[in-house]
Design a protein around this motif. Structure first.
Motif, PDB file in Angstrom:
ATOM      1  N   VAL A 165       0.857  -1.191   0.000  1.00  0.00           N
ATOM      2  CA  VAL A 165       0.000   0.000   0.000  1.00  0.00           C
ATOM      3  C   VAL A 165       0.891   1.238   0.000  1.00  0.00           C
ATOM      4  CG1 VAL A 165      -1.924  -1.109   1.216  1.00  0.00           C
ATOM      5  CG2 VAL A 165      -0.176   0.090   2.523  1.00  0.00           C
ATOM      6  N   PRO A 166       0.384   2.362  -0.515  1.00  0.00           N
ATOM      7  CA  PRO A 166       1.145   3.608  -0.442  1.00  0.00           C
ATOM      8  C   PRO A 166       1.362   4.030   1.015  1.00  0.00           C
ATOM      9  CG  PRO A 166      -0.606   3.791  -2.073  1.00  0.00           C
ATOM     10  CD  PRO A 166      -0.849   2.514  -1.311  1.00  0.00           C
ATOM     11  N   VAL A 167       2.438   4.762   1.248  1.00  0.00           N
ATOM     12  CA  VAL A 167       2.832   5.123   2.608  1.00  0.00           C
ATOM     13  C   VAL A 167       1.724   5.856   3.357  1.00  0.00           C
ATOM     14  CG1 VAL A 167       3.991   7.287   1.948  1.00  0.00           C
ATOM     15  CG2 VAL A 167       4.664   6.109   4.040  1.00  0.00           C
ATOM     16  N   PHE A 168       1.011   6.788   2.727  1.00  0.00           N
ATOM     17  CA  PHE A 168      -0.005   7.535   3.459  1.00  0.00           C
ATOM     18  C   PHE A 168      -1.224   6.679   3.778  1.00  0.00           C
ATOM     19  CE2 PHE A 168       2.495  10.996   1.604  1.00  0.00           C
ATOM     20  CZ  PHE A 168       2.851  11.635   2.782  1.00  0.00           C
ATOM     21  N   ASP A 169      -1.524   5.688   2.965  1.00  0.00           N
ATOM     22  CA  ASP A 169      -2.597   4.747   3.302  1.00  0.00           C
ATOM     23  C   ASP A 169      -2.209   3.941   4.540  1.00  0.00           C
ATOM     24  OD1 ASP A 169      -3.951   5.698   1.102  1.00  0.00           O
ATOM     25  OD2 ASP A 169      -3.618   3.900  -0.121  1.00  0.00           O
ATOM     26  N   TYR A 170      -0.956   3.512   4.577  1.00  0.00           N
ATOM     27  CA  TYR A 170      -0.449   2.772   5.736  1.00  0.00           C
ATOM     28  C   TYR A 170      -0.526   3.629   6.997  1.00  0.00           C
ATOM     29  CZ  TYR A 170       2.784   0.266   8.778  1.00  0.00           C
ATOM     30  OH  TYR A 170       3.354  -0.399   9.828  1.00  0.00           O
ATOM     31  N   LEU A 171      -0.019   4.862   6.900  1.00  0.00           N
ATOM     32  CA  LEU A 171       0.029   5.738   8.064  1.00  0.00           C
ATOM     33  C   LEU A 171      -1.362   6.067   8.599  1.00  0.00           C
ATOM     34  CD1 LEU A 171       2.904   8.146   7.006  1.00  0.00           C
ATOM     35  CD2 LEU A 171       3.018   6.243   8.640  1.00  0.00           C
ATOM     36  N   GLU A 172      -2.333   6.119   7.713  1.00  0.00           N
ATOM     37  CA  GLU A 172      -3.713   6.397   8.135  1.00  0.00           C
ATOM     38  C   GLU A 172      -4.209   5.356   9.139  1.00  0.00           C
ATOM     39  OE1 GLU A 172      -8.145   6.870   6.098  1.00  0.00           O
ATOM     40  OE2 GLU A 172      -6.374   6.722   4.823  1.00  0.00           O
ATOM     41  N   HIS A 173      -3.716   4.137   9.018  1.00  0.00           N
ATOM     42  CA  HIS A 173      -4.168   3.043   9.879  1.00  0.00           C
ATOM     43  C   HIS A 173      -3.168   2.683  10.977  1.00  0.00           C
ATOM     44  CE1 HIS A 173      -7.614   2.444   7.293  1.00  0.00           C
ATOM     45  NE2 HIS A 173      -6.797   2.510   6.264  1.00  0.00           N
ATOM     46  N   HIS A 174      -2.058   3.422  11.063  1.00  0.00           N
ATOM     47  CA  HIS A 174      -1.028   3.169  12.077  1.00  0.00           C
ATOM     48  C   HIS A 174      -0.634   4.506  12.717  1.00  0.00           C
ATOM     49  CE1 HIS A 174      -0.828  -0.341   9.435  1.00  0.00           C
ATOM     50  NE2 HIS A 174      -0.475  -0.990  10.523  1.00  0.00           N
ATOM     51  N   PRO A 175      -1.445   5.003  13.667  1.00  0.00           N
ATOM     52  CA  PRO A 175      -1.232   6.342  14.223  1.00  0.00           C
ATOM     53  C   PRO A 175       0.121   6.541  14.905  1.00  0.00           C
ATOM     54  CG  PRO A 175      -3.033   5.215  15.353  1.00  0.00           C
ATOM     55  CD  PRO A 175      -2.635   4.360  14.205  1.00  0.00           C
ATOM     56  N   SER A 190       3.002   5.223  14.021  1.00  0.00           N
ATOM     57  CA  SER A 190       3.950   5.426  12.925  1.00  0.00           C
ATOM     58  C   SER A 190       3.713   6.770  12.253  1.00  0.00           C
ATOM     59  CB  SER A 190       3.816   4.304  11.896  1.00  0.00           C
ATOM     60  OG  SER A 190       4.180   3.064  12.466  1.00  0.00           O
ATOM     61  N   GLU A 191       2.458   7.162  12.127  1.00  0.00           N
ATOM     62  CA  GLU A 191       2.133   8.445  11.500  1.00  0.00           C
ATOM     63  C   GLU A 191       2.700   9.605  12.311  1.00  0.00           C
ATOM     64  OE1 GLU A 191      -0.087  12.058  10.562  1.00  0.00           O
ATOM     65  OE2 GLU A 191      -0.222  10.980  12.445  1.00  0.00           O
ATOM     66  N   LYS A 192       2.652   9.497  13.631  1.00  0.00           N
ATOM     67  CA  LYS A 192       3.192  10.541  14.501  1.00  0.00           C
ATOM     68  C   LYS A 192       4.704  10.691  14.292  1.00  0.00           C
ATOM     69  CE  LYS A 192       3.374  11.968  19.314  1.00  0.00           C
ATOM     70  NZ  LYS A 192       3.020  11.637  20.690  1.00  0.00           N
ATOM     71  N   ILE A 193       5.413   9.584  14.218  1.00  0.00           N
ATOM     72  CA  ILE A 193       6.856   9.609  13.971  1.00  0.00           C
ATOM     73  C   ILE A 193       7.143  10.225  12.609  1.00  0.00           C
ATOM     74  CG2 ILE A 193       8.898   8.168  13.576  1.00  0.00           C
ATOM     75  CD1 ILE A 193       7.634   6.181  15.621  1.00  0.00           C
ATOM     76  N   PHE A 194       6.400   9.802  11.605  1.00  0.00           N
ATOM     77  CA  PHE A 194       6.593  10.305  10.243  1.00  0.00           C
ATOM     78  C   PHE A 194       6.379  11.815  10.182  1.00  0.00           C
ATOM     79  CE2 PHE A 194       4.947  11.427   6.060  1.00  0.00           C
ATOM     80  CZ  PHE A 194       5.918  10.887   5.226  1.00  0.00           C
ATOM     81  N   GLN A 195       5.295  12.297  10.786  1.00  0.00           N
ATOM     82  CA  GLN A 195       4.997  13.733  10.739  1.00  0.00           C
ATOM     83  C   GLN A 195       6.055  14.546  11.476  1.00  0.00           C
ATOM     84  OE1 GLN A 195       3.030  15.031   8.719  1.00  0.00           O
ATOM     85  NE2 GLN A 195       1.761  13.299   8.171  1.00  0.00           N
ATOM     86  N   ALA A 196       6.538  14.049  12.600  1.00  0.00           N
ATOM     87  CA  ALA A 196       7.596  14.757  13.332  1.00  0.00           C
ATOM     88  C   ALA A 196       8.866  14.852  12.495  1.00  0.00           C
ATOM     89  CB  ALA A 196       7.879  14.057  14.659  1.00  0.00           C
ATOM     90  N   ALA A 197       9.187  13.786  11.787  1.00  0.00           N
ATOM     91  CA  ALA A 197      10.370  13.803  10.931  1.00  0.00           C
ATOM     92  C   ALA A 197      10.192  14.794   9.782  1.00  0.00           C
ATOM     93  CB  ALA A 197      10.650  12.408  10.386  1.00  0.00           C
ATOM     94  N   MET A 198       9.021  14.807   9.159  1.00  0.00           N
ATOM     95  CA  MET A 198       8.782  15.734   8.051  1.00  0.00           C
ATOM     96  C   MET A 198       8.865  17.187   8.529  1.00  0.00           C
ATOM     97  SD  MET A 198       8.513  13.883   5.371  1.00  0.00           S
ATOM     98  CE  MET A 198       9.708  12.809   6.175  1.00  0.00           C
ATOM     99  N   THR A 199       8.356  17.447   9.728  1.00  0.00           N
ATOM    100  CA  THR A 199       8.434  18.794  10.288  1.00  0.00           C
ATOM    101  C   THR A 199       9.884  19.195  10.516  1.00  0.00           C
ATOM    102  OG1 THR A 199       6.266  18.594  11.309  1.00  0.00           O
ATOM    103  CG2 THR A 199       7.750  20.236  12.244  1.00  0.00           C
ATOM    104  N   SER A 200      10.685  18.277  11.023  1.00  0.00           N
ATOM    105  CA  SER A 200      12.091  18.606  11.257  1.00  0.00           C
ATOM    106  C   SER A 200      12.838  18.808   9.945  1.00  0.00           C
ATOM    107  CB  SER A 200      12.769  17.543  12.119  1.00  0.00           C
ATOM    108  OG  SER A 200      12.902  16.327  11.431  1.00  0.00           O
ATOM    109  N   PHE A 201      12.473  18.065   8.907  1.00  0.00           N
ATOM    110  CA  PHE A 201      13.100  18.269   7.594  1.00  0.00           C
ATOM    111  C   PHE A 201      12.823  19.682   7.104  1.00  0.00           C
ATOM    112  CE2 PHE A 201      12.588  13.504   6.335  1.00  0.00           C
ATOM    113  CZ  PHE A 201      13.599  13.152   7.213  1.00  0.00           C
ATOM    114  N   SER A 202      11.598  20.146   7.298  1.00  0.00           N
ATOM    115  CA  SER A 202      11.241  21.503   6.875  1.00  0.00           C
ATOM    116  C   SER A 202      12.102  22.542   7.573  1.00  0.00           C
ATOM    117  CB  SER A 202       9.764  21.790   7.165  1.00  0.00           C
ATOM    118  OG  SER A 202       8.941  20.955   6.407  1.00  0.00           O
TER     119      SER A 202
END
Length: 85
Positions: free
Chosen positions: A36-46, A48-60
């Motif tokens: 499945v695409p990453v965002f579909d996966y993250l939608e069902h794994h909160p 993991s989604e929290k970790i992903f969003q924190a990383a994206m924020t730090s990249f910004s």
């Protein structure tokens, strides 16, 4: 923040994401690993989604100043940032 980057690396390792010779050509590594695409996966794994969003924020926080200071935006009347998690 550095800890968000390291958490993102741990997320990828924990989720078993890796790129190898078995990955279908043209398919994103995450989708090849999970079907499945990453965002579909993250939608069902909160968690993991929290970790992903924190990383994206730090990249910004790292790349935004380089973009803001590294390009001549004077010729443009309007600039729109399209993206986000």
């Amino acid at each position: 923040r550095f800890e968000n980057w390291t958490a993102f690396v741990r997320f990828n390792r924990r989720e078993g994401l890796h790129v190898d010779d078995q990955q279908p050509a043209g398919q994103p590594a995450f989708q090849a690993a999970f079907g499945v695409p990453v965002f579909d996966y993250l939608e069902h794994h909160p968690d993991s989604e929290k970790i992903f969003q924190a990383a994206m924020t730090s990249f910004s926080g790292v790349f935004a100043p380089m973009l803001a200071n590294g390009y001549d935006y004077k010729p443009f009347k309007t600039i729109c940032d399209v993206g986000g998690g």
